[in-house]
Design a protein around this motif. Sequence first.
Motif, PDB file in Angstrom:
ATOM      1  N   UNK A  71       0.818  -1.214   0.000  1.00 44.30           N
ATOM      2  CA  UNK A  71       0.000   0.000   0.000  1.00 44.30           C
ATOM      3  C   UNK A  71       0.852   1.264   0.000  1.00 44.30           C
ATOM      4  N   UNK A  72       0.300   2.324  -0.560  1.00 43.13           N
ATOM      5  CA  UNK A  72       1.036   3.574  -0.722  1.00 43.13           C
ATOM      6  C   UNK A  72       1.477   3.722  -2.167  1.00 43.13           C
ATOM      7  N   UNK A  73       2.155   4.820  -2.452  1.00 42.21           N
ATOM      8  CA  UNK A  73       2.566   5.072  -3.829  1.00 42.21           C
ATOM      9  C   UNK A  73       3.999   4.585  -4.051  1.00 42.21           C
ATOM     10  N   UNK A  74       4.174   3.725  -5.030  1.00 42.17           N
ATOM     11  CA  UNK A  74       5.504   3.238  -5.387  1.00 42.17           C
ATOM     12  C   UNK A  74       5.827   3.685  -6.806  1.00 42.17           C
ATOM     13  N   UNK A  75       7.030   4.174  -6.985  1.00 42.84           N
ATOM     14  CA  UNK A  75       7.465   4.572  -8.321  1.00 42.84           C
ATOM     15  C   UNK A  75       8.389   3.511  -8.894  1.00 42.84           C
ATOM     16  N   UNK A  76       8.147   3.159 -10.135  1.00 38.60           N
ATOM     17  CA  UNK A  76       9.021   2.201 -10.820  1.00 38.60           C
ATOM     18  C   UNK A  76       9.877   3.024 -11.769  1.00 38.60           C
TER      19      UNK A  76
ATOM     20  N   UNK B  33     -14.288   1.046 -10.355  1.00 40.69           N
ATOM     21  CA  UNK B  33     -14.717   0.012  -9.405  1.00 40.69           C
ATOM     22  C   UNK B  33     -13.951   0.119  -8.090  1.00 40.69           C
ATOM     23  N   UNK B  34     -13.340   1.290  -7.868  1.00 38.10           N
ATOM     24  CA  UNK B  34     -12.605   1.559  -6.628  1.00 38.10           C
ATOM     25  C   UNK B  34     -11.668   0.421  -6.266  1.00 38.10           C
ATOM     26  N   UNK B  35     -10.684   0.170  -7.099  1.00 40.39           N
ATOM     27  CA  UNK B  35      -9.786  -0.962  -6.887  1.00 40.39           C
ATOM     28  C   UNK B  35      -8.808  -0.696  -5.742  1.00 40.39           C
ATOM     29  N   UNK B  36      -8.300  -1.753  -5.162  1.00 39.15           N
ATOM     30  CA  UNK B  36      -7.311  -1.558  -4.099  1.00 39.15           C
ATOM     31  C   UNK B  36      -5.910  -1.458  -4.686  1.00 39.15           C
ATOM     32  N   UNK B  37      -5.755  -1.849  -5.961  1.00 37.30           N
ATOM     33  CA  UNK B  37      -4.453  -1.733  -6.630  1.00 37.30           C
ATOM     34  C   UNK B  37      -4.637  -0.944  -7.921  1.00 37.30           C
ATOM     35  N   UNK B  38      -3.726   0.004  -8.139  1.00 38.65           N
ATOM     36  CA  UNK B  38      -3.786   0.776  -9.377  1.00 38.65           C
ATOM     37  C   UNK B  38      -2.415   0.719 -10.049  1.00 38.65           C
ATOM     38  N   UNK B  39      -2.390   0.280 -11.309  1.00 37.63           N
ATOM     39  CA  UNK B  39      -1.128   0.221 -12.056  1.00 37.63           C
ATOM     40  C   UNK B  39      -1.165   1.258 -13.170  1.00 37.63           C
ATOM     41  N   UNK B  40      -0.137   2.081 -13.237  1.00 39.52           N
ATOM     42  CA  UNK B  40      -0.104   3.115 -14.276  1.00 39.52           C
ATOM     43  C   UNK B  40       1.227   3.059 -15.017  1.00 39.52           C
ATOM     44  N   UNK B  41       1.156   2.921 -16.335  1.00 43.57           N
ATOM     45  CA  UNK B  41       2.375   2.838 -17.138  1.00 43.57           C
ATOM     46  C   UNK B  41       2.681   4.213 -17.739  1.00 43.57           C
ATOM     47  N   UNK B  42       3.761   4.823 -17.292  1.00 42.89           N
ATOM     48  CA  UNK B  42       4.183   6.158 -17.773  1.00 42.89           C
ATOM     49  C   UNK B  42       3.010   7.144 -17.825  1.00 42.89           C
ATOM     50  N   UNK B  43       2.339   7.356 -16.684  1.00 43.68           N
ATOM     51  CA  UNK B  43       1.120   8.174 -16.728  1.00 43.68           C
ATOM     52  C   UNK B  43       1.377   9.646 -17.023  1.00 43.68           C
ATOM     53  N   UNK B  44       2.597  10.131 -16.806  1.00 40.69           N
ATOM     54  CA  UNK B  44       2.819  11.571 -16.952  1.00 40.69           C
ATOM     55  C   UNK B  44       3.333  11.961 -18.331  1.00 40.69           C
ATOM     56  N   UNK B  45       3.588  10.967 -19.155  1.00 37.65           N
ATOM     57  CA  UNK B  45       4.070  11.244 -20.511  1.00 37.65           C
ATOM     58  C   UNK B  45       3.130  12.199 -21.233  1.00 37.65           C
TER      59      UNK B  45
ATOM     60  N   UNK C 256       1.039   1.884  -8.142  1.00 44.24           N
ATOM     61  CA  UNK C 256       2.356   1.718  -8.748  1.00 44.24           C
ATOM     62  C   UNK C 256       2.369   2.430 -10.094  1.00 44.24           C
ATOM     63  N   UNK C 257       3.353   3.318 -10.270  1.00 46.64           N
ATOM     64  CA  UNK C 257       3.453   3.962 -11.588  1.00 46.64           C
ATOM     65  C   UNK C 257       4.890   3.880 -12.074  1.00 46.64           C
ATOM     66  N   UNK C 258       5.054   3.855 -13.388  1.00 44.75           N
ATOM     67  CA  UNK C 258       6.404   3.790 -13.939  1.00 44.75           C
ATOM     68  C   UNK C 258       6.773   5.138 -14.534  1.00 44.75           C
ATOM     69  N   UNK C 259       8.060   5.402 -14.559  1.00 50.23           N
ATOM     70  CA  UNK C 259       8.541   6.652 -15.128  1.00 50.23           C
ATOM     71  C   UNK C 259      10.032   6.519 -15.390  1.00 50.23           C
ATOM     72  N   UNK C 260      10.534   7.289 -16.346  1.00 45.49           N
ATOM     73  CA  UNK C 260      11.979   7.293 -16.551  1.00 45.49           C
ATOM     74  C   UNK C 260      12.575   8.602 -16.051  1.00 45.49           C
ATOM     75  N   UNK C 261      11.779   9.382 -15.327  1.00 46.07           N
ATOM     76  CA  UNK C 261      12.273  10.675 -14.869  1.00 46.07           C
ATOM     77  C   UNK C 261      12.346  10.690 -13.340  1.00 46.07           C
TER      78      UNK C 261
END
Lengths: 305, 240
Positions: free
Chosen positions: A28-33, A147-159, A184-189
């Motif tokens: 739980x919480x925000x993790x950056x990949x 659906x108010x999920x307990x896990x959210x995956x985002x691939x390069x959301x800020x691009x 969890x979100x991914x980023x190269x920055x």
Amino acid sequence: MSTIDIEHASRWFGNVVAVNDVSVRIGPGVTGLLGPNGAGKSTLINMMGGFLAPSVGTVTLDGEQIWRNESIYRRMGIVPEREAMYDFLTGREFVLANAELHGLDDPGAAGARALATVEMEYAADRQISTYSKGMRQRVKMASALVHEPSVLLLDEPFNGMDPRQRMQLMELLRQMGAAGRTVLFSSHILEEVEQLAAHIEVIVAGRHAASGDFRRIRRLMTDRPHRYLIRSTDDRALAAALIADDSTAGIELDWSEKALRVQAIDFGRFTRELPRIARSHDIRLLTVSPSDESLESVFSYLVSA
Amino acid sequence: MYDPTVARLTYRALLGRRRALILMVLPALLLLIATLVRVFDASSDDVATQLLSGFALATLVPLIGVIAGTGAIGPEIDDGSIVYLLSKPLKRSTIICTKLFVAIGVTLLFSALPVLLAGFILVGASQQIAVAFAIAAVVASIAYCALFLLLGTVSRNAVVIGLVYALVWEALFGSLVPGARTLSVQQWALALAEKVTGSGVDVSSAVSLPTAAVLLVVVTVGGTWFAVDRLRVLKLAGEE
């Protein structure tokens, strides 16, 4: 509260290893990949999202295998990197369809709530094909949150988002993390990840390179040996004086460049001592420039650390 | 087995502006020809069977089947939007079956129905020709849709492969190589038409009715099952 566990997962495509023996736990919480382009972030996210099977190893959500298990999507929302949506629908129709596909009791209300969360009501009745990149991103978000999920995956959301949209989305993800969801979100920055994620996982060339809070990652990045190119009025005397100090590990007289190449092992001390040493030996510094500041070199250092 | 939301998304994508127009061209042409033949009083049972088997069953039905069958899933896989269906607690078989139903519905609307109308325009109720070819078109539509939906699921070049099958294999090889006709949806459907029409009509198929029936079921059920299996392990494109 949900946890994704990746245990000794590898994934290869033919001869190419995209993910190499990665073990990570995302809680739980925000993790950056974090990782450079092509490091395997998307492959890893796709394994967590159930779109790819690990070639070896396991990927589970709360102990349940993710691959070939549709029921996990009741707890998981996914914001893909790709742009394509059902462009002929309006934003509202699209989010509603997602709510219906989840089999929610009141899909209309759930859709409206999700659109309100991402502040897209004002354009909800326009066709998606007319949306800007940032608007698309927010509607994708709404579809993943419906659906108010307990896990959210985002691939390069800020691009491709402008700074205001970026801040808005960061705030939203922060709230979700604070509410106990696993984001969890991914980023190269690095700066992007640092601003948002309390916890960072670094992936380089398919390998898990580092893990920790952003201070630890920052420190790893700044504590690494730094290389400098230095020109002065007396390179040899400066070299002799610098090698006597603990902050350096190696000095080379680069004859073709007419400069010194210095490897500093204690970044903080070196930056303080260099001007002092030069001054006390009556040497003028003409050039001091870091020679390996590219993100790739930072990342490749992390891999070996 | 069936999800109304998947169905809605599928038919709205299928009948989007331009595709609906393309789908309408061929059936309109068939009805136009049938009307002209009738108006100029050139109609007979022979002309009707030639038009209905040579144009309707050999060209119209497979072409509409290719467009509807591959179009029901191919574009979504190509552009990656299928992810919004896959990331839901939906059985993969529900997604495929729903898309198959929609594709069949569209194919029936744009091929079997015009075939029935064209048959009636040409010869009325004579020798059950109209009904026979309409039944053949219905059966062929179902098999084509299952086949082309599978193609759309496994290949990026589904439309091209589908066209090559429908036009080159069924039309060209079918007329040159006798063996190829055994493996032809068109011939299987003709076997059914042969059975329904009266004895005085020259409709013949290269396969016997029982063989045709078995092959039709195998292709439809097998194709659908395989498409479900492929969708389960679908790799989303455009990634590392």
